[in-house]
Design a protein around this motif. Structure first.
Motif, PDB file in Angstrom:
ATOM      1  N   LEU A 205     -13.355   6.557  37.382  1.00 51.81           N
ATOM      2  CA  LEU A 205     -12.230   7.283  37.961  1.00 51.81           C
ATOM      3  C   LEU A 205     -11.633   6.548  39.148  1.00 51.81           C
ATOM      4  O   LEU A 205     -10.428   6.650  39.417  1.00 51.81           O
ATOM      5  CB  LEU A 205     -12.663   8.689  38.393  1.00 51.81           C
ATOM      6  CG  LEU A 205     -13.068   9.654  37.281  1.00 51.81           C
ATOM      7  CD1 LEU A 205     -13.364  11.030  37.853  1.00 51.81           C
ATOM      8  CD2 LEU A 205     -11.991   9.765  36.211  1.00 51.81           C
ATOM      9  N   LEU A 206     -12.434   5.791  39.866  1.00 51.90           N
ATOM     10  CA  LEU A 206     -11.929   5.070  41.037  1.00 51.90           C
ATOM     11  C   LEU A 206     -10.989   3.936  40.650  1.00 51.90           C
ATOM     12  O   LEU A 206     -10.060   3.618  41.401  1.00 51.90           O
ATOM     13  CB  LEU A 206     -13.102   4.511  41.851  1.00 51.90           C
ATOM     14  CG  LEU A 206     -13.923   5.516  42.660  1.00 51.90           C
ATOM     15  CD1 LEU A 206     -15.069   4.810  43.369  1.00 51.90           C
ATOM     16  CD2 LEU A 206     -13.036   6.240  43.667  1.00 51.90           C
ATOM     17  N   ILE A 207     -11.197   3.333  39.484  1.00 49.77           N
ATOM     18  CA  ILE A 207     -10.339   2.207  39.072  1.00 49.77           C
ATOM     19  C   ILE A 207      -8.881   2.644  38.899  1.00 49.77           C
ATOM     20  O   ILE A 207      -7.975   2.031  39.482  1.00 49.77           O
ATOM     21  CB  ILE A 207     -10.881   1.550  37.788  1.00 49.77           C
ATOM     22  CG1 ILE A 207     -12.184   0.804  38.104  1.00 49.77           C
ATOM     23  CG2 ILE A 207      -9.846   0.587  37.186  1.00 49.77           C
ATOM     24  CD1 ILE A 207     -12.845   0.185  36.884  1.00 49.77           C
ATOM     25  N   PRO A 208      -8.565   3.686  38.109  1.00 49.30           N
ATOM     26  CA  PRO A 208      -7.152   4.105  38.004  1.00 49.30           C
ATOM     27  C   PRO A 208      -6.591   4.609  39.333  1.00 49.30           C
ATOM     28  O   PRO A 208      -5.403   4.398  39.626  1.00 49.30           O
ATOM     29  CB  PRO A 208      -7.173   5.222  36.952  1.00 49.30           C
ATOM     30  CG  PRO A 208      -8.587   5.686  36.894  1.00 49.30           C
ATOM     31  CD  PRO A 208      -9.418   4.484  37.198  1.00 49.30           C
ATOM     32  N   ILE A 209      -7.431   5.253  40.148  1.00 50.66           N
ATOM     33  CA  ILE A 209      -6.966   5.695  41.458  1.00 50.66           C
ATOM     34  C   ILE A 209      -6.565   4.492  42.302  1.00 50.66           C
ATOM     35  O   ILE A 209      -5.496   4.478  42.935  1.00 50.66           O
ATOM     36  CB  ILE A 209      -8.062   6.505  42.176  1.00 50.66           C
ATOM     37  CG1 ILE A 209      -8.323   7.817  41.436  1.00 50.66           C
ATOM     38  CG2 ILE A 209      -7.657   6.796  43.623  1.00 50.66           C
ATOM     39  CD1 ILE A 209      -9.537   8.572  41.948  1.00 50.66           C
ATOM     40  N   ALA A 210      -7.413   3.449  42.315  1.00 51.55           N
ATOM     41  CA  ALA A 210      -7.133   2.254  43.106  1.00 51.55           C
ATOM     42  C   ALA A 210      -5.876   1.546  42.616  1.00 51.55           C
ATOM     43  O   ALA A 210      -5.069   1.064  43.415  1.00 51.55           O
ATOM     44  CB  ALA A 210      -8.328   1.307  43.056  1.00 51.55           C
ATOM     45  N   ILE A 211      -5.691   1.479  41.297  1.00 52.73           N
ATOM     46  CA  ILE A 211      -4.499   0.835  40.736  1.00 52.73           C
ATOM     47  C   ILE A 211      -3.240   1.587  41.173  1.00 52.73           C
ATOM     48  O   ILE A 211      -2.245   0.981  41.591  1.00 52.73           O
ATOM     49  CB  ILE A 211      -4.586   0.769  39.198  1.00 52.73           C
ATOM     50  CG1 ILE A 211      -5.708  -0.196  38.778  1.00 52.73           C
ATOM     51  CG2 ILE A 211      -3.254   0.336  38.588  1.00 52.73           C
ATOM     52  CD1 ILE A 211      -5.963  -0.206  37.283  1.00 52.73           C
ATOM     53  N   GLY A 212      -3.279   2.901  41.077  1.00 50.64           N
ATOM     54  CA  GLY A 212      -2.121   3.695  41.479  1.00 50.64           C
ATOM     55  C   GLY A 212      -1.828   3.587  42.958  1.00 50.64           C
ATOM     56  O   GLY A 212      -0.667   3.424  43.364  1.00 50.64           O
ATOM     57  N   VAL A 213      -2.868   3.649  43.775  1.00 50.90           N
ATOM     58  CA  VAL A 213      -2.682   3.543  45.226  1.00 50.90           C
ATOM     59  C   VAL A 213      -2.111   2.179  45.593  1.00 50.90           C
ATOM     60  O   VAL A 213      -1.185   2.072  46.405  1.00 50.90           O
ATOM     61  CB  VAL A 213      -4.019   3.783  45.954  1.00 50.90           C
ATOM     62  CG1 VAL A 213      -3.904   3.410  47.424  1.00 50.90           C
ATOM     63  CG2 VAL A 213      -4.430   5.246  45.818  1.00 50.90           C
ATOM     64  N   GLY A 214      -2.639   1.109  44.991  1.00 51.61           N
ATOM     65  CA  GLY A 214      -2.128  -0.230  45.285  1.00 51.61           C
ATOM     66  C   GLY A 214      -0.663  -0.386  44.921  1.00 51.61           C
ATOM     67  O   GLY A 214       0.131  -0.922  45.696  1.00 51.61           O
ATOM     68  N   ALA A 215      -0.289   0.123  43.736  1.00 48.56           N
ATOM     69  CA  ALA A 215       1.107   0.030  43.313  1.00 48.56           C
ATOM     70  C   ALA A 215       2.017   0.836  44.228  1.00 48.56           C
ATOM     71  O   ALA A 215       3.117   0.395  44.580  1.00 48.56           O
ATOM     72  CB  ALA A 215       1.237   0.521  41.865  1.00 48.56           C
ATOM     73  N   GLY A 216       1.564   2.022  44.618  1.00 47.17           N
ATOM     74  CA  GLY A 216       2.373   2.855  45.498  1.00 47.17           C
ATOM     75  C   GLY A 216       2.570   2.247  46.865  1.00 47.17           C
ATOM     76  O   GLY A 216       3.665   2.308  47.440  1.00 47.17           O
ATOM     77  N   LEU A 217       1.536   1.618  47.401  1.00 50.99           N
ATOM     78  CA  LEU A 217       1.639   0.988  48.712  1.00 50.99           C
ATOM     79  C   LEU A 217       2.641  -0.159  48.702  1.00 50.99           C
ATOM     80  O   LEU A 217       3.492  -0.276  49.585  1.00 50.99           O
ATOM     81  CB  LEU A 217       0.263   0.491  49.167  1.00 50.99           C
ATOM     82  CG  LEU A 217      -0.772   1.552  49.538  1.00 50.99           C
ATOM     83  CD1 LEU A 217      -2.106   0.892  49.857  1.00 50.99           C
ATOM     84  CD2 LEU A 217      -0.295   2.377  50.726  1.00 50.99           C
TER      85      LEU A 217
END
Length: 288
Positions: A205-217
């Motif tokens: 679950l942390l992998i998709p969260i990290a991908i989304g957070v990185g793209a949003g930043l």
């Protein structure tokens, strides 16, 4: 070396703020005069990152440490003392309002042309009303919070995509002074899931969260900096409206004995005093 340690400590504080719903990491960054560094880190401005890599690395490591170290603590507090924890957060939110109001006033132009100044003032008031109405509207439509949202621990492709998208939205919110990325996740109903995933180190679950957070930043950093520089008063007015409306989400809707109400009021005042202390040490920061 001392400055790097200080930046690491500020990063921890920003990370903790991003874990707490209703508290803005962007606001903490502005108060601590590192907002420009945070935007540089988020936007992946390689030229400036190469020039100030030590400062950026210290801040980034601190943010990561604050998130990882505090996630489990917040989970335990919400489980054991939900009303008191929510009251503490309400104090933090209310305490940040004078700081944001000061930012609104600083963004208003001072000119001899009264019509132009009045236009900015009405626009700022309108932006604040829109922000407040947006939060109240979402509350009455959704009526969900950290106590009622279900925790999901199992991985599925559809839910992973949802986490990535919502993570990106929360990351953009995190960069805006006054808006809490965690609070956005709370409104969208996935805050307990994200918090539990961080606390349990749930890699799937942390992998998709990290991908989304990185793209949003990366996508949001430059846009937010541009808007705050170009339209400071309306933007901060909008943010102030959002923050004011966030109180209805955090208000503990549980019946408490008189003694526990006194405890809740006390921790609320502590949260207010903590944010007021840091806000009083606010310095001007570049948004370029």
């Amino acid at each position: 070396m001392i400055s790097l340690i200080k930046l690491f400590g500020i990063g921890i504080f920003i990370g903790i703020a991003n874990v707490v719903p209703g508290v803005s990491g962007g606001t903490i960054a502005v108060i601590c005069n590192v907002y420009d560094t945070l935007i540089t880190l988020s936007s992946l401005n390689l030229a400036r990152m190469k020039q100030n890599w030590k400062d950026i690395l210290s801040l980034g490591l601190g943010i990561g440490a604050g998130i990882l170290l505090f996630a489990k603590v917040i989970t335990m507090l919400y489980t054991a003392y939900p009303a008191q924890t929510s009251s503490f957060f309400i104090g933090i939110v209310v305490g940040s309002m004078p700081f944001l109001f000061k930012k609104v006033r600083a963004g208003l132009p001072t000119a001899e042309n009264g019509a132009a100044v009045s236009g900015w003032l009405y626009g700022t008031l309108g932006a604040g009303a829109v922000g407040l109405a947006l939060m109240l509207g979402m509350f009455f439509l959704q009526k969900r919070g950290v106590q009622t949202a279900a925790v999901v621990t199992a991985f599925s492709s559809g839910f992973a995509v949802k986490l990535a998208v919502l993570g990106a939205i929360a990351a953009v919110a995190m960069l805006i002074p006054g808006i809490s990325g965690s609070f956005v996740l709370l409104i969208l109903g996935v805050y307990p899931t994200v918090l539990q995933a961080v606390a349990d180190f749930n890699i799937p679950l942390l992998i998709p969260i990290a991908i989304g957070v990185g793209a949003g930043l990366v996508a949001g950093a430059r846009l937010i900096a541009f808007l705050l520089k170009r339209f400071p008063a309306p933007m901060y007015g909008f943010i102030l409206g959002l923050v004011a409306g966030s109180v209805v989400y955090l208000y503990p809707r549980v019946c408490q004995p008189i003694a526990m109400r006194a405890v809740s009021a006390t921790v609320c005042l502590i949260g207010y005093a903590a944010v007021s202390f840091f806000s009083s040490r606010d310095t001007s920061v570049s948004m370029e």
